[in-house]
Design an enzyme around this catalytic site. Structure first.
Site, mmCIF file in Angstrom:
data_model
loop_
_atom_site.group_PDB
_atom_site.id
_atom_site.type_symbol
_atom_site.label_atom_id
_atom_site.label_comp_id
_atom_site.label_asym_id
_atom_site.label_seq_id
_atom_site.Cartn_x
_atom_site.Cartn_y
_atom_site.Cartn_z
ATOM 1 N N CYS A 1 -3.427 1.617 6.988
ATOM 2 C CA CYS A 1 -3.675 0.986 8.286
ATOM 3 C C CYS A 1 -4.151 1.989 9.324
ATOM 4 C CB CYS A 1 -2.398 0.301 8.783
ATOM 5 S SG CYS A 1 -1.856 -1.091 7.777
ATOM 6 N N ASN B 1 0.800 -1.232 0.000
ATOM 7 C CA ASN B 1 0.000 0.000 0.000
ATOM 8 C C ASN B 1 0.830 1.278 0.000
ATOM 9 O OD1 ASN B 1 0.670 -0.750 2.661
ATOM 10 N ND2 ASN B 1 -1.058 0.333 3.536
ATOM 11 N N LYS C 1 12.141 -8.033 1.326
ATOM 12 C CA LYS C 1 11.130 -8.784 0.572
ATOM 13 C C LYS C 1 9.906 -7.899 0.416
ATOM 14 C CE LYS C 1 8.159 -12.900 0.640
ATOM 15 N NZ LYS C 1 6.957 -12.157 0.241
ATOM 16 N N HIS C 2 9.715 -7.393 -0.798
ATOM 17 C CA HIS C 2 8.565 -6.534 -1.024
ATOM 18 C C HIS C 2 7.341 -7.378 -1.386
ATOM 19 C CE1 HIS C 2 6.830 -2.673 -1.140
ATOM 20 N NE2 HIS C 2 7.916 -2.003 -1.484
ATOM 21 N N GLU D 1 -11.758 -4.664 9.923
ATOM 22 C CA GLU D 1 -11.112 -3.527 9.286
ATOM 23 C C GLU D 1 -11.561 -3.462 7.826
ATOM 24 O OE1 GLU D 1 -6.663 -1.686 8.386
ATOM 25 O OE2 GLU D 1 -6.873 -3.831 8.795
ATOM 26 N N GLU E 1 4.079 -4.248 12.460
ATOM 27 C CA GLU E 1 3.184 -3.119 12.193
ATOM 28 C C GLU E 1 2.024 -3.682 11.389
ATOM 29 O OE1 GLU E 1 3.367 -0.222 13.379
ATOM 30 O OE2 GLU E 1 5.460 0.110 13.940
ATOM 31 N N LEU E 2 0.854 -3.798 12.025
ATOM 32 C CA LEU E 2 -0.248 -4.551 11.422
ATOM 33 C C LEU E 2 -1.455 -3.645 11.142
ATOM 34 C CD1 LEU E 2 0.233 -7.734 13.634
ATOM 35 C CD2 LEU E 2 1.344 -7.149 11.465
#
Length: 453
Positions: free
Chosen positions: A264, A133, A156-157, A358, A230-231
């Protein structure tokens, strides 16, 4: 089709495919980062800062090219893509500017004779698993502070962002960092697990879904590796009083529609005092309904496509399920390919799935409350705890609510106010760490005590 591919969500066209690493390629990448660590960690901080500052400069020099890449990869409107490149450059430059604070000793007040200091030293090779994102911003806030302290990076993208990942690899190479300091890897999930388990790798940082974070944390725990998470988030926007309802509504719109609603820490649950509710809902609904959906390269587009057809289908399923369970769609709510319009839901109750989910797209739920305590209770009634927004004309009330909110961040009377010096992170199911600010440079370091008589 390759796991790593550029699929333009606006058209559905596959623009490029990239090979996934072989297992031998994974081994080579780890070895390169490990060898690079021996060089980079022993490089003088001032020289590290110079290279990192050049990374920021190259972001700015290549901003048009970089922005166009992510518009194609994940549908971000062009103006927002340009802003993301600029922000990534600012974040990177911040760590170059603050290298002395990041690497300098911290003296301690001690009870006995002599001296004691905390000396921060790097840990080694780190694996970063990044989301789609914010393809540049997310990388900057992980890579820049950790490179500043002397760690090296395996990056790792997301599989849908291979072109931007390659562009970043080129920037770090062209900035003069040594071989192995920053290594882009197109790895499978199984290969990522192998990397985490490798003894040469000292930690892993994940920005992504709750599911991905839990899976990586489990592997890291089994291998006694530090993990930073980071979620997701379902951030509340609390409006209790205002001298300018139009401005408050605009802030709510901006906080919900940023990045096509795929952020997020976007405001997602709008909790409004009873006396402001009707006016807010009317204006908020009108504004989301008027947000233009279209070509992300067009100047007047507010909402481009969601990141993929799958993402749009998932969001649409959530909205339709909410309606089936009794919620009301005030505006929007109908998918067109990968495009999804600004959507407002009301009538969401605790027994509905939508209450705890979410919505990763331009969907806002609006709630009416009759008191400050009810607003705080509703805001905290979620498994997430990333950010939050409080709008009130009462400064004391703002501080009371800020104390009570169960979140890593509280913004009072402002939205979209992230800045390189401000730490970013959450609690509960939203994560375990902090990125940006000086706190980010403390996540993966050895805080070594040196006691001298």
């Amino acid at each position: 089709m390759s796991d790593y591919a550029v699929v333009n969500p606006a058209t559905g066209e596959t623009l490029a495919e990239y090979d996934t690493l072989t297992d031998a390629g994974v081994e080579s990448a780890i070895a390169s980062a490990h060898d690079g660590y021996r060089v980079w960690s022993r490089t003088a901080p001032a020289d590290r800062a110079a290279a990192i500052r050049r990374v920021a400069e190259l972001h700015r020099e290549r901003r048009e090219e970089l922005a166009a890449i992510i518009v194609r990869e994940m549908g971000k409107p062009l103006e927002a893509a340009l802003g993301e490149v600029d922000f990534a450059a600012d974040i990177t430059e911040y760590y170059a500017d603050n290298i002395d604070k990041i690497t300098g000793d911290t003296p301690l007040d001690i009870l006995g004779e002599g001296t004691a200091v905390i000396r921060r030293s790097p840990l080694g090779v780190l694996l970063g698993i990044m989301p789609w994102n914010f393809p540049y911003y997310q990388v900057a806030r992980f890579a820049a502070p950790n490179l500043a302290v002397g760690n090296t990076i395996l990056l790792k993208h997301a599989p849908q962002c291979p072109e931007s990942a390659e562009a970043l690899q080129a920037i770090y190479r062209d900035a003069g960092l040594p071989d192995g300091a920053y290594v882009n890897i197109r790895a499978t999930n199984d290969q990522a697990a192998t990397i985490i388990a490798d003894r040469r790798v000292q930690g892993v940082s994940v920005t992504g879904s709750e599911r991905a974070g839990a899976a990586v944390a489990e592997i890291a725990g089994r291998n006694l590796k530090k993990v930073a998470l980071e979620l997701g988030g379902s951030d509340p926007f609390i409006l209790l009083s205002t001298d300018d309802l139009d401005a408050a509504v605009q802030a709510a719109v901006d906080a919900r529609l940023d990045n096509n609603g795929q952020s997020c820490n976007a405001a997602k649950r709008f909790i409004v005092a009873d006396d402001l509710y009707d006016g807010f809902l009317s204006k908020f609904t009108a504004a989301l309904g008027e947000a233009k959906v279209g070509d992300p390269f067009a100047d007047d587009t507010v909402l481009g496509p969601l990141s993929s057809l799958t993402a749009a289908e998932r969001l649409d399923e959530q909205v339709q399920r909410a309606v089936a369970q009794g919620a009301t769609v005030e505006v929007g709510g109908r998918r067109d390919g990968a495009f999804y319009p600004g959507t407002v839901l009301t009538g969401v109750t605790k027994d509905m799935d939508a209450y705890g989910e979410e919505f990763f797209g331009p969907v806002g739920t609006v709630y009416r409350v009759s008191s400050e305590d009810e607003a705080v209770e509703l805001a905290n009634d979620t498994g997430y705890g990333l950010g939050s927004y409080v709008f009130t004309t009462d400064a004391e009330q703002a501080q009371r609510i800020a104390d009570k909110i169960e979140a890593g961040m509280v913004y009072v009377n402002v939205v979209l106010a992230d800045s390189p010096e401000l730490p970013f992170g959450g609690v509960k199911r939203s994560g375990t760490s902090r990125e940006m600010g000086l706190l980010a440079a403390d996540e993966f370091v050895n805080k070594k005590l040196i006691r001298t008589i």
